[in-house]
Design a protein around this motif. Structure first.
Motif, short mmCIF file in Angstrom:
data_model
loop_
_atom_site.label_atom_id
_atom_site.label_comp_id
_atom_site.label_asym_id
_atom_site.label_seq_id
_atom_site.Cartn_x
_atom_site.Cartn_y
_atom_site.Cartn_z
N PHE A 284 0.88 -1.18 0.00
CA PHE A 284 0.00 0.00 0.00
C PHE A 284 0.91 1.23 0.00
CE2 PHE A 284 -2.68 2.87 2.90
CZ PHE A 284 -3.56 3.25 1.90
N LYS A 285 1.27 1.68 -1.19
CA LYS A 285 2.27 2.74 -1.28
C LYS A 285 2.05 3.57 -2.54
CE LYS A 285 6.28 1.90 -2.94
NZ LYS A 285 5.90 2.39 -4.29
N SER A 286 2.93 4.54 -2.73
CA SER A 286 2.83 5.42 -3.90
C SER A 286 2.82 4.60 -5.18
CB SER A 286 4.01 6.40 -3.91
OG SER A 286 5.23 5.70 -3.79
N SER A 287 2.16 5.14 -6.21
CA SER A 287 1.90 4.39 -7.44
C SER A 287 3.13 4.43 -8.37
CB SER A 287 0.68 4.99 -8.14
OG SER A 287 0.34 4.24 -9.27
N LYS A 288 4.10 3.57 -8.07
CA LYS A 288 5.34 3.54 -8.85
C LYS A 288 5.76 2.09 -9.10
CE LYS A 288 6.88 7.56 -6.16
NZ LYS A 288 6.07 8.56 -6.84
N PHE A 289 6.77 1.92 -9.97
CA PHE A 289 7.21 0.60 -10.39
C PHE A 289 7.69 -0.26 -9.21
CE2 PHE A 289 10.47 -2.06 -12.78
CZ PHE A 289 9.53 -2.88 -13.39
N ASP A 290 8.20 0.38 -8.15
CA ASP A 290 8.71 -0.42 -7.03
C ASP A 290 7.59 -1.14 -6.27
OD1 ASP A 290 7.84 2.01 -6.06
OD2 ASP A 290 9.44 2.25 -4.59
N THR A 291 6.36 -0.71 -6.46
CA THR A 291 5.22 -1.45 -5.90
C THR A 291 5.27 -2.90 -6.40
OG1 THR A 291 3.90 0.56 -5.85
CG2 THR A 291 2.69 -1.53 -5.75
N TYR A 292 5.51 -3.03 -7.71
CA TYR A 292 5.59 -4.36 -8.31
C TYR A 292 6.87 -5.09 -7.88
CZ TYR A 292 5.94 -8.10 -11.70
OH TYR A 292 6.07 -9.34 -12.28
N LEU A 293 8.00 -4.38 -7.85
CA LEU A 293 9.27 -5.02 -7.46
C LEU A 293 9.19 -5.57 -6.03
CD1 LEU A 293 11.88 -2.50 -8.97
CD2 LEU A 293 10.86 -4.53 -10.03
N LEU A 294 8.47 -4.89 -5.16
CA LEU A 294 8.28 -5.38 -3.79
C LEU A 294 7.42 -6.65 -3.78
CD1 LEU A 294 7.77 -1.97 -1.95
CD2 LEU A 294 9.71 -3.55 -1.65
N ALA A 295 6.44 -6.71 -4.68
CA ALA A 295 5.61 -7.92 -4.78
C ALA A 295 6.46 -9.11 -5.24
CB ALA A 295 4.46 -7.69 -5.76
N VAL A 296 7.39 -8.84 -6.16
CA VAL A 296 8.30 -9.90 -6.63
C VAL A 296 9.16 -10.39 -5.46
CG1 VAL A 296 10.20 -10.47 -8.22
CG2 VAL A 296 8.33 -8.99 -8.99
N ALA A 297 9.66 -9.44 -4.64
CA ALA A 297 10.46 -9.80 -3.47
C ALA A 297 9.64 -10.65 -2.50
CB ALA A 297 10.96 -8.53 -2.77
N ALA A 298 8.37 -10.27 -2.27
CA ALA A 298 7.51 -11.05 -1.36
C ALA A 298 7.29 -12.46 -1.91
CB ALA A 298 6.17 -10.34 -1.18
N SER A 299 7.16 -12.57 -3.25
CA SER A 299 6.89 -13.89 -3.84
C SER A 299 8.11 -14.82 -3.74
CB SER A 299 6.42 -13.76 -5.29
OG SER A 299 7.50 -13.53 -6.16
N TYR A 300 9.33 -14.26 -3.61
CA TYR A 300 10.53 -15.07 -3.38
C TYR A 300 10.37 -15.88 -2.09
CZ TYR A 300 15.46 -16.15 -2.29
OH TYR A 300 16.63 -16.79 -1.98
N LEU A 301 9.69 -15.27 -1.11
CA LEU A 301 9.48 -15.91 0.19
C LEU A 301 8.21 -16.75 0.23
CD1 LEU A 301 10.24 -12.71 2.34
CD2 LEU A 301 11.86 -14.56 1.78
N ALA A 302 7.46 -16.78 -0.90
CA ALA A 302 6.14 -17.43 -0.97
C ALA A 302 5.13 -16.74 -0.07
CB ALA A 302 6.22 -18.92 -0.66
N ALA A 303 5.37 -15.45 0.23
CA ALA A 303 4.33 -14.63 0.85
C ALA A 303 3.36 -14.22 -0.25
CB ALA A 303 4.95 -13.41 1.52
N VAL A 304 2.16 -13.81 0.13
CA VAL A 304 1.13 -13.47 -0.86
C VAL A 304 0.90 -11.96 -0.86
CG1 VAL A 304 -1.26 -13.85 -1.58
CG2 VAL A 304 0.02 -15.70 -0.47
N PRO A 305 1.41 -11.25 -1.90
CA PRO A 305 1.19 -9.81 -1.95
C PRO A 305 -0.25 -9.47 -2.30
CG PRO A 305 2.71 -10.55 -3.71
CD PRO A 305 2.17 -11.76 -3.03
N ALA A 306 -0.84 -8.53 -1.56
CA ALA A 306 -2.16 -7.98 -1.89
C ALA A 306 -1.91 -6.55 -2.36
CB ALA A 306 -3.08 -8.01 -0.69
N MET A 307 -2.14 -6.29 -3.64
CA MET A 307 -1.77 -5.02 -4.27
C MET A 307 -2.90 -4.01 -4.08
SD MET A 307 1.06 -6.26 -5.33
CE MET A 307 1.81 -5.13 -6.49
N ILE A 308 -2.67 -3.01 -3.24
CA ILE A 308 -3.75 -2.11 -2.83
C ILE A 308 -3.44 -0.67 -3.25
CG2 ILE A 308 -5.13 -1.28 -0.90
CD1 ILE A 308 -5.41 -4.34 -1.50
N SER A 309 -4.41 -0.03 -3.90
CA SER A 309 -4.23 1.33 -4.39
C SER A 309 -4.03 2.33 -3.26
CB SER A 309 -5.45 1.74 -5.21
OG SER A 309 -5.41 3.13 -5.47
N TYR A 310 -3.08 3.24 -3.45
CA TYR A 310 -2.80 4.28 -2.45
C TYR A 310 -3.98 5.25 -2.28
CZ TYR A 310 -2.18 7.75 -6.15
OH TYR A 310 -2.40 8.61 -7.20
#
Length: 508
Positions: free
Chosen positions: A74-100
Motif C-alpha cells: 500500500f504505497k505510492s503508485s510507482k514501479f517499485d510497488t511491483y518489485l516489492l511484490a516480486v520480493a515477497a513472492s521469493y518468500l512465498a508470501a502473498v502480496p495484496a496489491m492495494i491502491s494508495y
C-alpha cells in the motif's frame, strides 16, 4: 527447451530471475527514483534490479515475513510497488496489491479479511496506515524501516501452483473493493495471451507504459515483456510535461496506458505530435476508448502503419477481447465494437439474467470464458460464485454480439439509464465531435434523468453553442455540470466512479 509461447505457470519471482539470467543487460528506465529501490537510480538493467529484489526479499524475511503470509502493499503508485511484490513472492508470501487512493477505513476492511496481514507502506500512505486501528504495529513495515534492515540470505520458497499467490482488487466503483485471488496457473494463462500479442511487435525496442501497478494487468504485462527481453520504461507520472519529456527523449516503439490517460494526453498528441513520432504500437488497458482519441495518436506517429490495439477485459478474467485499429479502419469503425477473443484462450457470449445464451444481435449480459479466470474473491466466495455460470463469468457489462462474432459493449449493467440506448456511445460521440472537451460522463441525475458531467480542456473554453448543436438530435440530456478533470472521482486505474458522482448529485 520450452518455447516462451508454451503454457507456463507464472511465479513472479522465478519469472523475474529467469529473465535476468537470459537477458541480463536489458534496460529499465524511470522518470523518477523509486522510494523502495533508491540504489537503482533512473537507468538500470534486469540483472541489477534482480539483485536489489533479492536484498528486499532477505530484508522482508528478517522482519518476519514468511511463506503463506499475506502482505498488503500500500504505497505510492510507482514501479517499485511491483518489485516489492516480486520480493515477497521469493518468500512465498502473498502480496495484496492495494491502491494508495483508499482511505484507512477501506484498509481496515482488508486487514479484517486478510486476518491481520503485514502492511508495507511509504511516505505517501504513512498517515493513512497510522489511522488503521486493527493492524498490529509490528506488522507495519515502512519502506525506510525495510531499507535499514539487515539482508541475511534465505532460500526461495514456492507455493503450490493452484494456491492463491497474488491478490489484486476490483475498482471499487460500487463500494468496498473485492480482493481478487490469482494463482501461478491462472496468471500463466494470462501471460500466454499477452506473449501471443507481444509477438506482433516487430522489434525488441523500448516499451513505455503508465499503468497502475496494483492493477492485475500490470503483472501480466511486465512478466510477459521480461520473459521476451523487451526494454521497458514504466512511468510514475501522467502529467503531460513528464510524458512529453520521457517519450521524446527515449523514443519508445510502443506505449500503453489506461483509456482515460490517453484522453488526458490527447491535447499533447495534437499540439506536439512529434512527441509520439517513434510510437508504432498503442495499447489501451482493459477498457473501451473512443475513435477520435485513437486517431489523434495514430496521426502523431511517423511509423509505417501504426496500430492502436484496443483490449477489453476485466481483472477477474484478464485481457479478453481485442481489436486492432488503423487510421484507415477508424473511418468506418464503430467505437462500441470491442472485437473478438483470442482463439483458444478467450471468448465472449451474451446471456440473459439466468445465464441462458441469447441469439446474435440481442442485447444482454456479457459473459467471458477465460482460462486465466481468477480463483475467487478472498473471504467473499459467495459473491464470486454468484456471477459464475459453469466455465463462464458474467462481466457485469451489457451489450450484444453481431453476426460476425464481434462483441459490442453498451454500458455497465449498473449504469443503464432509461431512454438511453448506450451512454458510452453518446460519450464517445461527444468527445469525438467537441475537441474542447477533455472528458464527458453521463450519469443518472435527479429522478434518474441523464446528467452530463464535462471537463473542459484547460487551454480552451467551453463552447456552449457547439455543445447544444451536438446534442440537438440526441435523447434528452440535462444541462451539463462542468468539473475540473482532476476533481472527477476516479479509481486507481482512472475509471470514473459514476456511482459516487450520482450519490453526490442526489445529496446536492
Amino acid at each position: 527447451m520450452t518455447d516462451f509461447l508454451d503454457y507456463q505457470p507464472l511465479n513472479l519471482y522465478s519469472n523475474y530471475r529467469d529473465a535476468s539470467i537470459k537477458t541480463p543487460d536489458v534496460t529499465i528506465l524511470q522518470d523518477e527514483v523509486l522510494p523502495a529501490f533508491p540504489e537503482l537510480g533512473l537507468n538500470y538493467t534486469y540483472k541489477l534490479s534482480h539483485e536489489a529484489i533479492l536484498n528486499r526479499a532477505y530484508q522482508l524475511a528478517n522482519l518476519g515475513v514468511k511463506a503463506g503470509d499475506k502482505i498488503i502493499i500500500f504505497k505510492s503508485s510507482k514501479f517499485d510497488t511491483y518489485l516489492l511484490a516480486v520480493a515477497a513472492s521469493y518468500l512465498a508470501a502473498v502480496p495484496a496489491m492495494i491502491s494508495y487512493h483508499f482511505p484507512a477505513e477501506t484498509i481496515e476492511v482488508f486487514v479484517n479479511r486478510l486476518e491481520n496481514p503485514f502492511i508495507l507502506f511509504d511516505d505517501e500512505t504513512a498517515d493513512k496506515v497510522a489511522l488503521v486501528k486493527n493492524s498490529s504495529p509490528e506488522k507495519q513495515i515502512s519502506v525506510s524501516k525495510l531499507l535499514n534492515t539487515p539482508a541475511d540470505k534465505v532460500p526461495q520458497v514456492e507455493l503450490p501452483q493452484d494456491e492463491i499467490a497474488y491478490m489484486t482488487h476490483t475498482s471499487g466503483t460500487t463500494g468496498i473493493p473485492k480482493l481478487i485471488c490469482h494463482s501461478a496457473n491462472s496468471m500463466g494463462w494470462r501471460t500466454k495471451w499477452q506473449k501471443t500479442i507481444f509477438t506482433k511487435i516487430a522489434e525488441k525496442k523500448l516499451v513505455g507504459f503508465h499503468i497502475s501497478p496494483v492493477h492485475s494487468r500490470f503483472n501480466i504485462g511486465i512478466s510477459s515483456l521480461m520473459a521476451m527481453g523487451f526494454p521497458m520504461m514504466p512511468l510514475s507520472k501522467a502529467n503531460r510535461e513528464t510524458v512529453a519529456e520521457m517519450v521524446t527523449k527515449h523514443q519508445p516503439i510502443a506505449i500503453e496506458t489506461h483509456p482515460n490517460n490517453f484522453v488526458q494526453w490527447t491535447s499533447l498528441a495534437k499540439e506536439q505530435p512529434e512527441v509520439f513520432a517513434s510510437v508504432r504500437y498503442y495499447h489501451s488497458t482493459f477498457d473501451a476508448i473512443n475513435n477520435a482519441t485513437m486517431a489523434s495518436f495514430l496521426k502523431a506517429s511517423e511509423k509505417n502503419e501504426p496500430i492502436f490495439l484496443q483490449v477489453y477485459g476485466q481483472s477477474e478474467c484478464g485481457p479478453m477481447i481485442l481489436k486492432a485499429h488503423t487510421l484507415e479502419s477508424l473511418k468506418t469503425s464503430d467505437a462500441r465494437d470491442m472485437g473478438v477473443g483470442l482463439e483458444g484462450l478467450t471468448e465472449a457470449r451474451i446471456a440473459d439474467e439466468k445465464g441462458n445464451v441469447l441469439p446474435r444481435m440481442t442485447d444482454g449480459n456479457i459473459h467471458f470464458l477465460s482460462k486465466g479466470r481468477a480463483l475467487t474473491y478472498y473471504k467473499e466466495d459467495d459473491r464470486f460464485q454468484s456471477t459464475v455460470y459453469g466455465p463462464w463469468w458474467d462481466s457485469g457489462d451489457y451489450g450484444f454480439m453481431d453476426e460476425n462474432g464481434h462483441l459490442f459493449l453498451k454500458d455497465r449493467q449498473v449504469d443503464l439509464i432509461e431512454n438511453i440506448d448506450s451512454s458510452l456511445a453518446i460519450e464517445d460521440h461527444l468527445l469525438d465531435a467537441l475537441d474542447f472537451l477533455q472528458e464527458v460522463i453521463i450519469v443518472r441525475g435527479k429522478e434518474n434523468s441523464p446528467q452530463p458531467i464535462l471537463a473542459v480542456d484547460p487551454k480552451q473554453e467551453m463552447n456552449w453553442d457547439a455543445w447544444w448543436e451536438q446534442v440537438a438530435d440526441l435523447p434528452h440530456l440535462n444541462e451539463p455540470i462542468i468539473m475540473a478533470y482532476d476533481d472527477i472521482p476516479r479509481t486507481a486505474t482512472m475509471k470514473v466512479q459514476r456511482l459516487q458522482i450520482e450519490k453526490k448529485l442526489k445529496e446536492d
